[in-house]
Motif scaffolding. Structure first.
Motif, PDB file in Angstrom:
ATOM      1  N   ALA A 182     -21.659  60.928 -10.370  1.00 37.26           N
ATOM      2  CA  ALA A 182     -22.168  59.312  -9.802  1.00 37.26           C
ATOM      3  C   ALA A 182     -22.655  59.252  -8.306  1.00 37.26           C
ATOM      4  N   LEU A 183     -23.483  59.149  -7.901  1.00 36.04           N
ATOM      5  CA  LEU A 183     -24.262  59.215  -6.670  1.00 36.04           C
ATOM      6  C   LEU A 183     -24.285  57.569  -6.049  1.00 36.04           C
ATOM      7  N   MET A 184     -23.466  56.832  -6.690  1.00 36.15           N
ATOM      8  CA  MET A 184     -23.387  55.403  -6.047  1.00 36.15           C
ATOM      9  C   MET A 184     -22.007  54.913  -6.918  1.00 36.15           C
ATOM     10  N   GLY A 185     -21.249  54.024  -6.023  1.00 31.57           N
ATOM     11  CA  GLY A 185     -19.961  53.453  -6.553  1.00 31.57           C
ATOM     12  C   GLY A 185     -19.910  52.023  -5.905  1.00 31.57           C
ATOM     13  N   GLU A 186     -18.551  51.500  -6.255  1.00 32.65           N
ATOM     14  CA  GLU A 186     -18.302  50.216  -5.952  1.00 32.65           C
ATOM     15  C   GLU A 186     -18.223  49.981  -4.543  1.00 32.65           C
ATOM     16  N   LEU A 187     -17.470  50.706  -3.510  1.00 35.70           N
ATOM     17  CA  LEU A 187     -17.444  50.549  -2.165  1.00 35.70           C
ATOM     18  C   LEU A 187     -18.583  50.802  -1.388  1.00 35.70           C
ATOM     19  N   SER A 188     -19.478  51.913  -1.923  1.00 34.12           N
ATOM     20  CA  SER A 188     -20.821  52.272  -1.310  1.00 34.12           C
ATOM     21  C   SER A 188     -21.813  51.061  -1.446  1.00 34.12           C
ATOM     22  N   ALA A 189     -21.675  50.671  -2.827  1.00 28.79           N
ATOM     23  CA  ALA A 189     -22.658  49.561  -3.092  1.00 28.79           C
ATOM     24  C   ALA A 189     -22.468  48.268  -2.083  1.00 28.79           C
ATOM     25  N   GLU A 190     -21.176  47.794  -2.137  1.00 34.40           N
ATOM     26  CA  GLU A 190     -20.914  46.687  -1.266  1.00 34.40           C
ATOM     27  C   GLU A 190     -21.376  46.863   0.264  1.00 34.40           C
ATOM     28  N   THR A 191     -21.073  48.126   0.669  1.00 34.78           N
ATOM     29  CA  THR A 191     -21.213  48.385   1.964  1.00 34.78           C
ATOM     30  C   THR A 191     -22.702  48.332   2.334  1.00 34.78           C
ATOM     31  N   LEU A 192     -23.663  48.858   1.464  1.00 37.67           N
ATOM     32  CA  LEU A 192     -24.986  48.970   1.618  1.00 37.67           C
ATOM     33  C   LEU A 192     -25.554  47.521   1.389  1.00 37.67           C
ATOM     34  N   GLN A 193     -24.939  46.737   0.717  1.00 34.53           N
ATOM     35  CA  GLN A 193     -25.348  45.190   0.568  1.00 34.53           C
ATOM     36  C   GLN A 193     -24.990  44.719   1.804  1.00 34.53           C
ATOM     37  N   TYR A 194     -23.725  44.734   2.243  1.00 34.28           N
ATOM     38  CA  TYR A 194     -23.371  43.958   3.464  1.00 34.28           C
ATOM     39  C   TYR A 194     -24.286  44.286   4.725  1.00 34.28           C
ATOM     40  N   ARG A 195     -24.859  45.614   4.591  1.00 32.25           N
ATOM     41  CA  ARG A 195     -25.704  46.156   6.061  1.00 32.25           C
ATOM     42  C   ARG A 195     -26.906  45.723   5.563  1.00 32.25           C
ATOM     43  N   GLY A 196     -27.356  45.006   4.767  1.00 30.91           N
ATOM     44  CA  GLY A 196     -28.820  44.322   4.304  1.00 30.91           C
ATOM     45  C   GLY A 196     -29.693  45.447   3.523  1.00 30.91           C
ATOM     46  N   VAL A 197     -29.198  46.513   3.109  1.00 31.06           N
ATOM     47  CA  VAL A 197     -30.128  47.110   2.344  1.00 31.06           C
ATOM     48  C   VAL A 197     -30.398  46.488   0.780  1.00 31.06           C
ATOM     49  N   ARG A 198     -31.746  46.577   0.511  1.00 33.30           N
ATOM     50  CA  ARG A 198     -32.189  45.946  -0.757  1.00 33.30           C
ATOM     51  C   ARG A 198     -31.541  46.365  -2.103  1.00 33.30           C
ATOM     52  N   GLY A 199     -31.498  47.816  -2.110  1.00 32.14           N
ATOM     53  CA  GLY A 199     -31.029  48.350  -3.310  1.00 32.14           C
ATOM     54  C   GLY A 199     -31.040  49.824  -3.213  1.00 32.14           C
ATOM     55  N   TYR A 200     -30.820  50.310  -4.570  1.00 32.78           N
ATOM     56  CA  TYR A 200     -30.687  51.843  -4.578  1.00 32.78           C
ATOM     57  C   TYR A 200     -30.994  52.417  -5.786  1.00 32.78           C
ATOM     58  N   VAL A 201     -31.824  53.470  -5.461  1.00 25.07           N
ATOM     59  CA  VAL A 201     -32.482  54.178  -6.793  1.00 25.07           C
ATOM     60  C   VAL A 201     -32.057  55.728  -6.545  1.00 25.07           C
ATOM     61  N   THR A 202     -31.631  56.397  -7.829  1.00 24.44           N
ATOM     62  CA  THR A 202     -31.154  57.852  -7.825  1.00 24.44           C
ATOM     63  C   THR A 202     -31.436  58.401  -9.172  1.00 24.44           C
ATOM     64  N   ASP A 203     -31.742  59.762  -8.908  1.00 24.46           N
ATOM     65  CA  ASP A 203     -31.923  60.527 -10.391  1.00 24.46           C
ATOM     66  C   ASP A 203     -30.589  61.299 -10.766  1.00 24.46           C
ATOM     67  N   GLY A 204     -29.785  60.613 -10.116  1.00 22.98           N
ATOM     68  CA  GLY A 204     -27.871  60.952 -10.466  1.00 22.98           C
ATOM     69  C   GLY A 204     -27.395  59.708 -11.245  1.00 22.98           C
ATOM     70  N   GLY A 205     -26.201  59.641 -11.283  1.00 26.92           N
ATOM     71  CA  GLY A 205     -25.555  58.823 -11.879  1.00 26.92           C
ATOM     72  C   GLY A 205     -24.875  57.534 -11.064  1.00 26.92           C
ATOM     73  N   CYS A 206     -24.223  56.606 -11.746  1.00 26.58           N
ATOM     74  CA  CYS A 206     -23.724  55.499 -10.991  1.00 26.58           C
ATOM     75  C   CYS A 206     -22.338  55.297 -11.805  1.00 26.58           C
ATOM     76  N   ARG A 207     -21.377  54.716 -11.221  1.00 28.55           N
ATOM     77  CA  ARG A 207     -19.951  54.403 -11.679  1.00 28.55           C
ATOM     78  C   ARG A 207     -19.648  52.918 -11.090  1.00 28.55           C
ATOM     79  N   ASP A 208     -18.652  52.567 -11.641  1.00 22.07           N
ATOM     80  CA  ASP A 208     -18.124  51.137 -11.041  1.00 22.07           C
ATOM     81  C   ASP A 208     -19.330  50.043 -11.558  1.00 22.07           C
ATOM     82  N   CYS A 209     -19.785  50.265 -12.499  1.00 21.93           N
ATOM     83  CA  CYS A 209     -21.142  49.622 -12.661  1.00 21.93           C
ATOM     84  C   CYS A 209     -20.745  47.965 -12.833  1.00 21.93           C
TER      85      CYS A 209
END
Length: 215
Positions: free
Chosen positions: A90-117
């Motif tokens: 997984a190249l994205m997870g719970e704390l990272s997603a919340e961090t990016l959201q807090y910093r104003g990032v609009r979203g995330y796209v990856t050719d890998g996986g995701c966890r904590d969906c």
């Protein structure tokens, strides 16, 4: 006044593809196995690129240090697009997603996986990925470079390109023509609304098409 990203977010991928096809550009659709973890979300914005790769045996602290460096660099108002050369993690997870959201990032796209969906869906952060897995990057993977052109599963992505992604898939708009394309898409959507209105008022689909030149 709405930004380009905000205007694009009100569009949909089918109309964007139609406009690009009309300009002879057809190689900007991401592969069909890149899917939203929440199909109700539309993601749009300028692209910030991340390249990474597996690092078997790397120290866990080092892998997390380099990951948090990425989180610190991802710019507000952008869509992060990440290539990982990894089919296991997984190249994205719970704390990272919340961090990016807090910093104003609009979203995330990856050719890998995701966890904590489930958590990510609940906070409303748009993520598009190829698969789900609990396996993370610790001691195994790091980002290597930022804001460089990507080969995203055969689609070339340049920093400053725009991306729109929804339940149908994801389309990349070359940055140099993004404003023109978005304006054309908006006009097409207005015309489609007129076609829909005419049909619902009893005009035959053929006559509506002939009148408006769009279907």
């Amino acid at each position: 006044m709405a930004t380009l990203a905000e205007r694009l977010e009100k569009c949909y991928t089918g109309a964007v593809f139609d406009v690009l096809r009309g300009r002879g550009i057809t190689d900007t659709v991401l592969p069909k196995d890149v899917r939203p973890i929440d199909p109700s979300k539309t993601l749009a914005g300028p692209v910030f690129t991340v390249k990474g790769s597996p690092k078997p045996g790397i120290d866990g602290h080092e892998s997390l240090l380099r990951w948090t460096e990425f989180l610190s660099q991802a710019p507000e108002g952008h869509v992060v697009m990440s290539t990982g050369q990894d089919d296991e993690r997984a190249l994205m997870g719970e704390l990272s997603a919340e961090t990016l959201q807090y910093r104003g990032v609009r979203g995330y796209v990856t050719d890998g996986g995701c966890r904590d969906c489930d958590f990510i869906i609940n906070i409303g952060f748009p993520v598009f990925a190829r698969f789900f897995t609990p396996r993370d990057i610790v001691g195994a993977w790091t980002p290597d470079s930022f804001e460089e052109p990507l080969d995203f599963m055969g689609v070339r992505i340049n920093p400053g390109d725009y991306l729109i992604a929804d339940i149908d898939g994801a389309v990349v708009i070359p940055g140099a023509i993004a404003e023109d394309v978005i304006s054309e898409v908006e006009k097409i959507m207005e015309t489609e609304s007129l076609v829909r209105k005419a049909i619902l008022e009893g005009v035959s689909p053929k006559d509506a098409y002939l009148q408006y030149g769009k279907f």
